[in-house]
Design a protein around this motif. Structure first.
Motif, short mmCIF file in Angstrom:
data_model
loop_
_atom_site.label_atom_id
_atom_site.label_comp_id
_atom_site.label_asym_id
_atom_site.label_seq_id
_atom_site.Cartn_x
_atom_site.Cartn_y
_atom_site.Cartn_z
N GLN A 32 0.81 -1.22 0.00
CA GLN A 32 0.00 0.00 0.00
C GLN A 32 0.84 1.27 0.00
N TRP A 33 1.97 1.25 0.69
CA TRP A 33 2.75 2.49 0.84
C TRP A 33 3.80 2.68 -0.24
N ILE A 34 4.31 1.60 -0.85
CA ILE A 34 5.32 1.75 -1.91
C ILE A 34 4.68 1.66 -3.29
N TYR A 35 3.76 0.71 -3.46
CA TYR A 35 3.16 0.52 -4.79
C TYR A 35 1.76 1.12 -4.91
N GLY A 36 1.15 1.45 -3.79
CA GLY A 36 -0.13 2.13 -3.81
C GLY A 36 0.04 3.63 -3.93
N GLU A 37 -1.07 4.34 -3.91
CA GLU A 37 -1.04 5.79 -4.07
C GLU A 37 -1.87 6.47 -2.99
N LYS A 38 -1.54 7.71 -2.75
CA LYS A 38 -2.26 8.58 -1.83
C LYS A 38 -2.13 8.08 -0.39
N HIS A 39 -3.12 8.38 0.45
CA HIS A 39 -3.07 8.06 1.87
C HIS A 39 -4.49 8.04 2.41
N PRO A 40 -4.71 7.45 3.58
CA PRO A 40 -6.07 7.31 4.08
C PRO A 40 -6.66 8.63 4.56
N LYS A 41 -8.00 8.71 4.47
CA LYS A 41 -8.75 9.80 5.08
C LYS A 41 -9.74 9.16 6.05
N TYR A 42 -9.52 9.42 7.33
CA TYR A 42 -10.32 8.78 8.37
C TYR A 42 -11.45 9.70 8.83
N SER A 43 -12.58 9.10 9.13
CA SER A 43 -13.64 9.75 9.88
C SER A 43 -13.98 8.84 11.06
N VAL A 44 -14.41 9.45 12.15
CA VAL A 44 -14.64 8.68 13.38
C VAL A 44 -15.98 9.08 14.00
N ASN A 45 -16.72 8.08 14.41
CA ASN A 45 -17.87 8.29 15.28
C ASN A 45 -17.62 7.50 16.56
N TRP A 46 -17.80 8.15 17.69
CA TRP A 46 -17.54 7.44 18.94
C TRP A 46 -18.55 7.87 20.00
N GLY A 47 -18.63 7.06 21.01
CA GLY A 47 -19.54 7.36 22.11
C GLY A 47 -19.30 6.38 23.25
N TYR A 48 -20.08 6.50 24.31
CA TYR A 48 -19.92 5.62 25.47
C TYR A 48 -21.24 5.52 26.21
N ASN A 49 -21.31 4.49 27.05
CA ASN A 49 -22.37 4.42 28.04
C ASN A 49 -21.78 3.95 29.36
N GLN A 50 -22.36 4.46 30.42
CA GLN A 50 -21.83 4.17 31.75
C GLN A 50 -22.41 2.87 32.27
N ASN A 51 -21.54 2.08 32.88
CA ASN A 51 -21.94 0.81 33.49
C ASN A 51 -21.33 0.74 34.87
N GLY A 52 -22.06 1.29 35.85
CA GLY A 52 -21.51 1.40 37.19
C GLY A 52 -20.39 2.42 37.20
N ASN A 53 -19.23 1.98 37.67
CA ASN A 53 -18.06 2.87 37.70
C ASN A 53 -17.23 2.79 36.41
N LEU A 54 -17.70 1.98 35.47
CA LEU A 54 -16.96 1.79 34.23
C LEU A 54 -17.70 2.45 33.08
N TYR A 55 -16.95 2.64 31.95
CA TYR A 55 -17.51 3.28 30.77
C TYR A 55 -17.21 2.41 29.55
N ASN A 56 -18.27 1.93 28.92
CA ASN A 56 -18.13 1.15 27.69
C ASN A 56 -18.02 2.12 26.51
N VAL A 57 -16.88 2.11 25.86
CA VAL A 57 -16.60 3.05 24.78
C VAL A 57 -16.63 2.33 23.44
N ARG A 58 -17.29 2.95 22.48
CA ARG A 58 -17.36 2.42 21.12
C ARG A 58 -16.74 3.45 20.17
N VAL A 59 -15.83 2.96 19.29
CA VAL A 59 -15.20 3.81 18.28
C VAL A 59 -15.37 3.16 16.91
N LYS A 60 -16.02 3.87 15.99
CA LYS A 60 -16.17 3.38 14.62
C LYS A 60 -15.28 4.22 13.70
#
Length: 656
Positions: free
Chosen positions: A464-492
Motif C-alpha cells: 500500500q505504501w510503496i506501490y499504492g497511491e495517496k493516503h487514508p482519510k479517516y472519519s470517526v464516530n464514537w460514544g460511550y455508556n456508563q456501566n456502574g463505575n466503568l464506561y463502555n466506549v465504542r469507536v467506529k
C-alpha cells in the motif's frame, strides 16, 4: 542528493519513544487490498551481457577547459562476460563526445559510435566469466542531461569545474555502463590540469604529480565498489580543511573538506566540525561508516543543493540538515544503491528520514516529531506511487514530495508498525545484509529484511505504501455508556474509498482523556469501516485518533452520538510556557482538536512579529516546542497560537 526545489528548477531551465502495536495484531494472514498491479521494471537499456569490474579514468583538463568546455582523456574498462560465446558488447557514451580510438589487450577490435553507444565487436568469442578490457580514447564537449553532467561555474572570478551525473549523466562525460545496477569493484580517477586547480575525486588520494609544465596530476583510488553515477570530479583553487573521525573500533579516519577560500570562516568550521559526530551517530544506528579505509569530506560547488558522491559530497552549503542528508547517503545510496531508478526512495527516502533521526539524536523525540511533521505535510501532495513509475523524466525521479518526503514517512510509519526495537534492528540488518551491502537493492530486499527481523508478514504495508497511491482519510464516530463505575466506549473508524488501495491497513493509536489521565490504546484497522469497543475506568471527555502523528493521513469528521455536553470534540488549548521566566530556552506546549494549518508566533510587547516557531498543517493532538531565545533582548514577549477557528496568546519573560 538533496536540492532546493525552486533553485533547482531555475538551474535545470538554464541548464527513543514509541507506542508499539500489540503483538496480537502482527501475526496475521497475508491481506491484499485494492488492485495493486505491481508494475514491471521499465529497465533502462544497458548491455547486460557483461559485468564491469574496474574503471580507470585518465582525464586531461587544460585551463582552457573553462572557456572551451572540451574534455579529453581515456577510460579503461575491465569486465567479465556474462554470456556464452560473447562476440560483441556496447558501452554508453553520448554522441556529442568524439571517440578517437578504442583498444583492447584482446587485439584489434571493430567499433562504431552511434545512438549514444560505442558498439564493439571482439576478435574472439568470450565464455562466461572470461575477463576482457576495453580502453576508449575520446574528447569534445560534454552534453548536459537532467541535472547536467559537467558544470562550469565561477566563484570570486575563478573557475570551478564540477561533475554531476545522477541519474543519466555519466555517459555524457565519460564512457561507461550507465546503470546503477552494475557497480565496478574498484576504480582509479586521474585528473591532469593546470596547477591552479586542486582536483578532488572519490576514494583516497594516492599521489600528486608535478608534471613540470605548469600542470599537476591528482591520482585518486577507489577500493570499494562504486556505481558509475557516483564517480565525480570537482576542481578549483580550494582551501582544504581536515578533521578526524574516531571509528567505533578506536581507529581514525581523516575527513577532507574542500571549501572556496572566500567561504571559509569560523561558521563553516563549526559546521564542518559537526560532521564527525554525525558519522558517529549514524554508525551507532547502521554500523560503521562504510568507506573507512578511504575518507569522507565535502567539495563546495555552486549547484543548488548537494550530491552524495562516494566519500566526497559535492555541496553548496554546510547547514546541518543538508550535511546529514548527504552523509546518510554514504550508507543508503552509495554503499547500498538502488538497483534502478524506480526504487530511488531507497536512496532519497532513507537519507531524508536520517535528517529527522539526527535531529532526534541531538534533541529528543519531540524534536523528531516536529521535524517529521514537515515531511508528512509535504508527502500529502505526492502524486503517484513511491515506486517511481516513469523513470524517463528526471524531475519525476527526484520528485521531492514522493521520493523524498513520502519515502521518509514510509520509514516513520514502519517504525510505528514494528516498534523502535525491531525497526532499528531492521535498519541495521538491512545496512549489513550480505546480499545488498556494497551492492544494489530493490524494495523487496528491504521488505525481506524487515520480515526476517520482525517475523511478521509486511506485504500489506509495502504494497500500500510503496506501490499504492495517496493516503487514508479517516472519519470517526464514537460514544460511550456508563456501566456502574466503568464506561463502555465504542469507536467506529471509517475510511474514504481510495483507488489503489481501496483502503489502508494500519495499526492506529487512540487517545482518550479521562479525569484520571490519558488512556492510549492501539487497534489494528484492517477494514474500511470497523468498530472497536473498550472499557475505561474514567469518563472520556476528549478523543484523538493517532495523537503522535505516526500515520500519513487526512482527518474527516469526528462525531459522537453520546448526549453529553462535557465531550469536547474540537479542543484547543495553549499552555503557559515552562520555565517562565527563562534564559535562554523554554518549552511551549499546546493542544489542537481539528486538523488544519497551525501557526505559533512570538511577538514583542509592541506587537511586532519576532519569530515564527510553527507554520504547518498539524493533526489533532498535543505538541510542544522548545523555544531558544538566544540573540533576543531580555523583556516581555507574547506567544500566540492560531488556527482558522482559534486564537490564544500568553506572555513569556526572557531574563537578561
Amino acid at each position: 542528493m538533496k536540492y532546493f526545489y525552486t533553485l533547482c528548477i531555475l538551474i535545470i531551465a538554464a541548464n527513543l519513544f514509541s507506542q508499539t502495536p500489540q503483538d496480537s495484531f502482527n501475526n496475521r494472514e497475508k491481506t491484499f487490498i485494492g488492485n495493486f498491479n505491481k508494475p514491471l521494471n521499465n529497465k533502462y537499456p544497458v548491455d547486460d551481457n557483461y559485468d564491469v569490474t574496474y574503471y580507470k579514468l585518465n582525464l586531461y583538463i587544460d585551463h582552457a577547459f573553462y572557456t572551451s568546455n572540451s574534455i579529453s582523456g581515456s577510460v579503461l574498462i575491465k569486465a567479465k562476460s556474462k554470456a556464452k560465446n560473447l562476440t560483441s558488447c556496447y558501452i554508453d557514451l553520448s554522441d556529442v563526445l568524439q571517440v578517437d580510438s578504442v583498444k583492447s589487450s584482446m587485439g584489434n577490435i571493430v567499433y562504431n559510435h552511434t545512438q549514444d553507444k560505442i558498439n564493439i565487436t571482439f576478435p574472439m568469442a568470450l565464455q562466461i566469466d572470461q575477463s576482457f578490457d576495453i580502453t576508449v580514447y575520446y574528447k569534445s564537449v560534454p552534453n548536459p542531461y537532467g541535472f547536467s553532467s559537467v558544470n562550469y561555474y565561477s566563484h570570486n572570478n575563478n573557475p570551478i569545474i564540477a561533475t554531476f551525473s545522477e541519474p543519466y549523466g555519466s555517459s555524457n562525460w565519460w564512457p561507461c555502463k550507465d546503470t546503477p545496477a552494475d557497480k565496478a569493484d574498484s576504480a582509479d580517477i586521474w585528473i591532469t590540469a593546470n596547477s591552479f586547480f586542486t582536483s578532488v575525486s572519490n576514494g583516497k588520494l594516492m599521489d600528486i604529480v608535478d608534471n613540470g609544465n605548469n600542470t599537476k596530476t591528482y591520482k585518486w583510488k577507489v577500493s570499494y565498489p562504486i556505481a558509475q553515477y557516483l564517480i565525480s570530479v570537482a576542481m578549483t583553487d580550494y582551501y582544504q580543511y581536515d578533521n578526524n573521525y574516531t571509528a567505533l573500533d578506536g581507529s581514525n579516519m581523516t575527513l577532507n573538506h574542500f571549501v572556496y577560500p572566500e567561504t571559509w570562516d569560523n561558521t563553516v568550521k563549526t559546521q564542518l566540525d559537526a560532521t564527525p559526530d554525525m558519522i558517529h551517530e549514524f554508525a551507532l544506528i547502521f554500523g560503521e561508516y562504510p568507506f573507512l579505509r578511504e575518507k569522507y569530506g565535502h567539495a563546495e560547488f555552486n549547484w543548488g543543493g548537494g550530491m552524495e558522491h562516494q566519500t566526497i559530497t559535492s555541496i553548496v552549503d554546510f547547514y546541518r540538515d543538508l550535511v546529514s542528508h548527504e552523509l546518510a547517503h554514504q550508507w543508503f545510496g552509495d554503499m547500498i544503491t538502488c538497483k534502478d531508478w524506480h526504487n530511488i526512495w531507497i536512496n532519497e527516502g532513507f537519507a531524508t528520514y536520517c535528517e529527522a533521526l539526527y535531529v532526534e539524536k541531538k534533541g529528543d523525540f519531540i524534536a523528531y516529531k516536529n521535524y517529521i511533521n514537515n515531511d508528512i505535510s509535504s508527502a500529502k501532495g505526492a502524486i503517484g506511487s513511491v515506486y517511481c513509475q516513469d523513470i524517463s523524466n528526471v524531475d519525476n525521479i527526484f520528485d521531492s514530495r514522493r521520493s523524498y518526503s513520502k519515502g521518509s514517512v514510509v520509514l516513520h510509519m514502519l517504525r510505528w508498525t514494528l516498534g523502535d526495537s525491531l525497526f532499528f534492528k531492521t535498519m541495521y540488518n538491512f545496512a549489513n545484509d550480505p546480499q545488498v551491502k556494497y551492492g544494489v537493492a530493490v524494495t523487496e530486499d528491504f521488505q525481506r529484511v524487515a520480515e526476517t527481523v520482525s517475523g511478521k508478514d509486511l506485504d500489506y504495508f509495502f504494497n500500500q505504501w510503496i506501490y499504492g497511491e495517496k493516503h487514508p482519510k479517516y472519519s470517526v464516530n464514537w460514544g460511550y455508556n456508563q456501566n456502574g463505575n466503568l464506561y463502555n466506549v465504542r469507536v467506529k473508524i471509517s475510511q474514504a474509498t481510495n483507488s489503489n488501495p481501496t483502503f489502508f491497513i494500519m495499526p492506529i493509536q487512540l487517545k482518550f482523556k479521562t479525569p484520571s489521565g490519558d488512556t492510549l490504546l492501539t487497534v489494528f484497522n484492517d477494514q474500511q469501516v470497523q468498530e472497536f469497543n473498550f472499557v475505561l475506568n474514567g469518563k472520556p471527555s476528549f478523543f484523538v485518533l493517532d495523537p503522535n502523528n505516526w500515520i500519513l493521513k487526512d482527518m474527516g469528521n469526528i462525531t459522537t452520538d453520546t448526549d453529553d455536553e462535557s465531550i469536547n470534540l474540537f479542543d484547543y488549548k495553549l499552555n503557559q510556557n515552562y520555565p517562565n521566566p527563562f534564559n535562554p530556552e523554554t518549552k511551549i506546549t499546546y493542544q489542537i482538536g481539528t486538523a488544519g494549518p497551525i501557526k505559533l508566533t512570538i511577538f514583542d510587547i509592541l506587537g511586532r512579529e519576532v519569530k515564527t516557531l510553527v507554520n504547518e498543517y498539524q493533526n489533532p493532538g498535543e505538541y510542544s516546542y522548545n523555544f531558544n531565545a538566544t540573540g533576543l533582548a531580555g523583556g516581555v514577549y507574547i506567544y500566540e497560537l492560531s488556527s482558522k477557528t482559534f486564537k490564544d496568546s500568553k506572555k513569556l519573560i526572557l531574563l537578561q
